[in-house]
Design a protein around this motif. Sequence first.
Motif, mmCIF file in Angstrom:
data_model
loop_
_atom_site.group_PDB
_atom_site.id
_atom_site.type_symbol
_atom_site.label_atom_id
_atom_site.label_comp_id
_atom_site.label_asym_id
_atom_site.label_seq_id
_atom_site.Cartn_x
_atom_site.Cartn_y
_atom_site.Cartn_z
ATOM 1 N N GLY A 281 4.042 73.863 4.381
ATOM 2 C CA GLY A 281 4.883 73.259 5.406
ATOM 3 C C GLY A 281 4.063 72.578 6.491
ATOM 4 N N GLN A 282 2.998 73.233 6.946
ATOM 5 C CA GLN A 282 2.148 72.618 7.962
ATOM 6 C C GLN A 282 1.443 71.380 7.409
ATOM 7 O OE1 GLN A 282 -0.412 75.343 10.039
ATOM 8 N NE2 GLN A 282 1.077 77.013 9.987
ATOM 9 N N TYR A 283 1.049 71.425 6.143
ATOM 10 C CA TYR A 283 0.413 70.266 5.523
ATOM 11 C C TYR A 283 1.390 69.100 5.422
ATOM 12 C CZ TYR A 283 -2.105 67.513 2.003
ATOM 13 O OH TYR A 283 -2.742 66.505 1.329
ATOM 14 N N ALA A 284 2.656 69.405 5.073
ATOM 15 C CA ALA A 284 3.666 68.354 4.989
ATOM 16 C C ALA A 284 3.960 67.745 6.352
ATOM 17 C CB ALA A 284 4.949 68.917 4.370
ATOM 18 N N ASP A 285 3.790 68.523 7.417
ATOM 19 C CA ASP A 285 4.034 68.021 8.768
ATOM 20 C C ASP A 285 2.841 67.266 9.344
ATOM 21 O OD1 ASP A 285 6.551 69.062 8.702
ATOM 22 O OD2 ASP A 285 6.033 70.918 9.744
ATOM 23 N N GLY A 286 1.775 67.116 8.557
ATOM 24 C CA GLY A 286 0.643 66.302 8.994
ATOM 25 C C GLY A 286 -0.590 67.071 9.407
ATOM 26 N N ALA A 287 -0.576 68.398 9.293
ATOM 27 C CA ALA A 287 -1.751 69.182 9.688
ATOM 28 C C ALA A 287 -2.831 69.086 8.620
ATOM 29 C CB ALA A 287 -1.361 70.637 9.919
ATOM 30 N N ASP A 288 -4.049 68.917 9.045
ATOM 31 C CA ASP A 288 -5.188 68.873 8.138
ATOM 32 C C ASP A 288 -5.505 70.297 7.678
ATOM 33 O OD1 ASP A 288 -7.451 68.312 6.757
ATOM 34 O OD2 ASP A 288 -8.667 67.707 8.469
ATOM 35 N N PRO A 289 -5.686 70.535 6.364
ATOM 36 C CA PRO A 289 -6.019 71.889 5.902
ATOM 37 C C PRO A 289 -7.260 72.458 6.577
ATOM 38 C CG PRO A 289 -5.436 70.495 4.035
ATOM 39 C CD PRO A 289 -5.506 69.607 5.235
ATOM 40 N N VAL A 290 -8.256 71.611 6.822
ATOM 41 C CA VAL A 290 -9.465 72.100 7.502
ATOM 42 C C VAL A 290 -9.118 72.538 8.919
ATOM 43 C CG1 VAL A 290 -11.780 71.483 8.253
ATOM 44 C CG2 VAL A 290 -10.906 70.600 6.093
ATOM 45 N N ALA A 291 -8.240 71.765 9.589
ATOM 46 C CA ALA A 291 -7.841 72.130 10.944
ATOM 47 C C ALA A 291 -7.059 73.434 10.955
ATOM 48 C CB ALA A 291 -7.006 71.008 11.569
ATOM 49 N N MET A 344 -14.593 85.715 5.904
ATOM 50 C CA MET A 344 -13.978 85.000 4.790
ATOM 51 C C MET A 344 -13.533 83.599 5.214
ATOM 52 S SD MET A 344 -11.814 87.966 2.832
ATOM 53 C CE MET A 344 -11.461 86.872 1.471
ATOM 54 N N LEU A 345 -13.089 83.440 6.451
ATOM 55 C CA LEU A 345 -12.699 82.110 6.922
ATOM 56 C C LEU A 345 -13.917 81.196 7.065
ATOM 57 C CD1 LEU A 345 -9.964 83.016 9.559
ATOM 58 C CD2 LEU A 345 -9.640 81.654 7.489
ATOM 59 N N LEU A 346 -15.039 81.738 7.513
ATOM 60 C CA LEU A 346 -16.257 80.927 7.570
ATOM 61 C C LEU A 346 -16.654 80.442 6.183
ATOM 62 C CD1 LEU A 346 -18.532 82.807 10.135
ATOM 63 C CD2 LEU A 346 -17.123 80.792 10.506
ATOM 64 N N LYS A 347 -16.571 81.335 5.201
ATOM 65 C CA LYS A 347 -16.868 80.943 3.823
ATOM 66 C C LYS A 347 -15.861 79.925 3.318
ATOM 67 C CE LYS A 347 -18.989 81.303 -0.154
ATOM 68 N NZ LYS A 347 -20.359 80.754 -0.328
ATOM 69 N N ALA A 348 -14.582 80.108 3.667
ATOM 70 C CA ALA A 348 -13.552 79.179 3.221
ATOM 71 C C ALA A 348 -13.766 77.789 3.817
ATOM 72 C CB ALA A 348 -12.172 79.709 3.605
ATOM 73 N N LEU A 349 -14.159 77.718 5.094
ATOM 74 C CA LEU A 349 -14.415 76.415 5.709
ATOM 75 C C LEU A 349 -15.568 75.698 5.014
ATOM 76 C CD1 LEU A 349 -13.992 77.334 9.480
ATOM 77 C CD2 LEU A 349 -12.638 75.678 8.197
ATOM 78 N N GLU A 350 -16.562 76.444 4.615
ATOM 79 C CA GLU A 350 -17.676 75.836 3.888
ATOM 80 C C GLU A 350 -17.214 75.316 2.533
ATOM 81 O OE1 GLU A 350 -22.012 77.190 2.032
ATOM 82 O OE2 GLU A 350 -20.941 78.500 3.420
ATOM 83 N N MET A 359 -6.783 70.673 0.223
ATOM 84 C CA MET A 359 -5.585 71.516 0.221
ATOM 85 C C MET A 359 -5.693 72.607 -0.834
ATOM 86 S SD MET A 359 -2.835 72.219 1.666
ATOM 87 C CE MET A 359 -1.262 73.036 1.430
ATOM 88 N N MET A 360 -6.188 72.264 -2.010
ATOM 89 C CA MET A 360 -6.353 73.280 -3.055
ATOM 90 C C MET A 360 -7.324 74.366 -2.605
ATOM 91 S SD MET A 360 -6.548 71.072 -6.569
ATOM 92 C CE MET A 360 -5.212 70.004 -7.105
ATOM 93 N N ALA A 361 -8.419 73.958 -2.006
ATOM 94 C CA ALA A 361 -9.394 74.944 -1.537
ATOM 95 C C ALA A 361 -8.792 75.817 -0.438
ATOM 96 C CB ALA A 361 -10.646 74.237 -1.017
ATOM 97 N N ALA A 362 -7.987 75.230 0.446
ATOM 98 C CA ALA A 362 -7.351 76.021 1.497
ATOM 99 C C ALA A 362 -6.352 77.010 0.911
ATOM 100 C CB ALA A 362 -6.659 75.089 2.498
#
Length: 595
Positions: A281-291, A344-350, A359-362
């Motif tokens: 939903g956030q992605y559809a509203d324009g939010a960047d997955p990295v953000a 885990m979030l630091l690893k995910a951001l990398e 988006m798939m990685a997020a």
Amino acid sequence: MSETPAAPYQVLARKYRPETFADLIGQEAIVRTLGNAFAAGRIAHAFILTGIRGTGKTTTARIIAKGLNCIGPDGEGGPTTTPCGVCEHCRAISEGRHVDVLEMDAASRTGVNDIREIIDGVAYRAASARYKVYVIDEVHMLSTSAFNALLKTLEEPPPHVKFLFATTEIRKVPVTVLSRCQRFDLRRIEPEVMLAHLARISEAEGAQVAPEALALITRAAEGSVRDALSLMDQAISHGAGETSAEAVRMMLGLADRGRVMDLFEMILKGDAAGALAELAGQYADGADPVAVLRDLAEVTHWVSVVKITPEAADDPTVAPDERARGRELAGRLPMRVLSRMWQMLLKALEEVSLAPNAMMAAEMAVIRLTHVADLPGPEELMRRLAETPADAPASGARGPADRRQGAPVAQAAAPAPAPAPAALPVPPSRGGGASPATALAPALAPEDYPDFASVVELIRTRRDLPLLLEVERCVRLARYSPGRIEFAPSADAAPDLAARLRQSLQGWTGLPWAVSVVAAAEAPTLAEARSEAETAARQGALQNPVVQAALAAFPDAEVTAVRSLAERAAEAAEAALPPAEEEASGEDWDPFEDA
């Protein structure tokens, strides 16, 4: 009659650039120090200003230059920290056209020849001002030779010359230059000060910017006034009237802070489906997955800090309802969960930065986070193991996924356990043959391990491969008796090998073991003995006439392994099909009997 052309638009960062020390925000310490120095006549010949982008380094240098050369409205004033702004020197410096205030960009003029121009120019007095001032921006970009060429002049300049340096990379400036300057560190602007500053400017511009929007701009600026004014300039144009928080959020590609906290709570509850739906939903509203992942990391950090220091919840850039949620989460969540989520979030951001589809990685990161959300900590696992009986069945255990989805406990019979290995370290009971269920039970006496080979077999059965390799390669057995091992370690043995071997044997058998180290032992290690046996077998095979004939026929062939007839027979028996069972009557089955 021609119309007067409209003045070109000037961005807010330039329009509201401070002209006096009173206009500088968030730098009270520097203003106080310079004010005292000017009042006492203790004005240094060189200043270096450092800090992050947009905190006013170049602006402060220009204000100092105006204060040094201001003569006041009446033309009789001296150096001051409150330049009048109306005398010819103040106006010329503000407009960047003063002949005695020379600004140089060290990013584009880095060489010795550029510094030589300064060295040649300092010999001449100022043309009209009190001081000749050299302002060198991004001074850390000068080459090493340029710095060396400037040292002598910087240490003993003429009395009419002042140097003002500005840099964002103070560590790149040689210490020989730093020691010749007075250093001032410009701080990041605090959120409260930045919010008030933006509110004043928006009111002066007649722009309607919502307080929540100013808070988002302040958070995104990270303490930089220039960044904040540039973002607000863009937000005013983006809003085209009243600038709301939603408009700023869309402009910055950010997710709603409240929705980020909703996602945060879904992850901690282990609701994988809900978390993925919220992310989509956030992605559809324009939010960047990295953000979104950055916002999750920011929330994790903020909740962790609030847990340690509750006063951190009073952040003016955070809405009141979000502060309440942050306090509630900080009181409920253990620090180990927050620390694990942060890592885990630091690893995910990398991973997201390297993935072909962000988006798939997020989504994969969110799935991982939800599935480890309710994993127990080490202390909880130890407590459960201590409270669980040794013979407790494992079929009723449920994993985190079962608990999250509310699945009932399966009542069906558990799968049959894997068959026991053929070679067991525990010998049969003294009273007779042991059943398969009791063959894996711990030994009851040291005599159940009559030789060192049974100890090695115990390690192999327990599948402790690192310890097994160390024992085979590094242990030269000196003496063995049931319950006691003495060995001489090899040169590459770990210092704690004896302690770890004793601890493992005691944990596996429940018996006391004495494992000690001696100075020397004549016996080879198990690996050396095995290698010697293989070498002897290979040499014996090479003496066989049949093997010699085969090697003569195939010159490039070599003997790689030697197996005895007993080993080949055992391999064949293991690979053979089991014999067909006969009928209970004992008669042979005739396939044509029913034809």
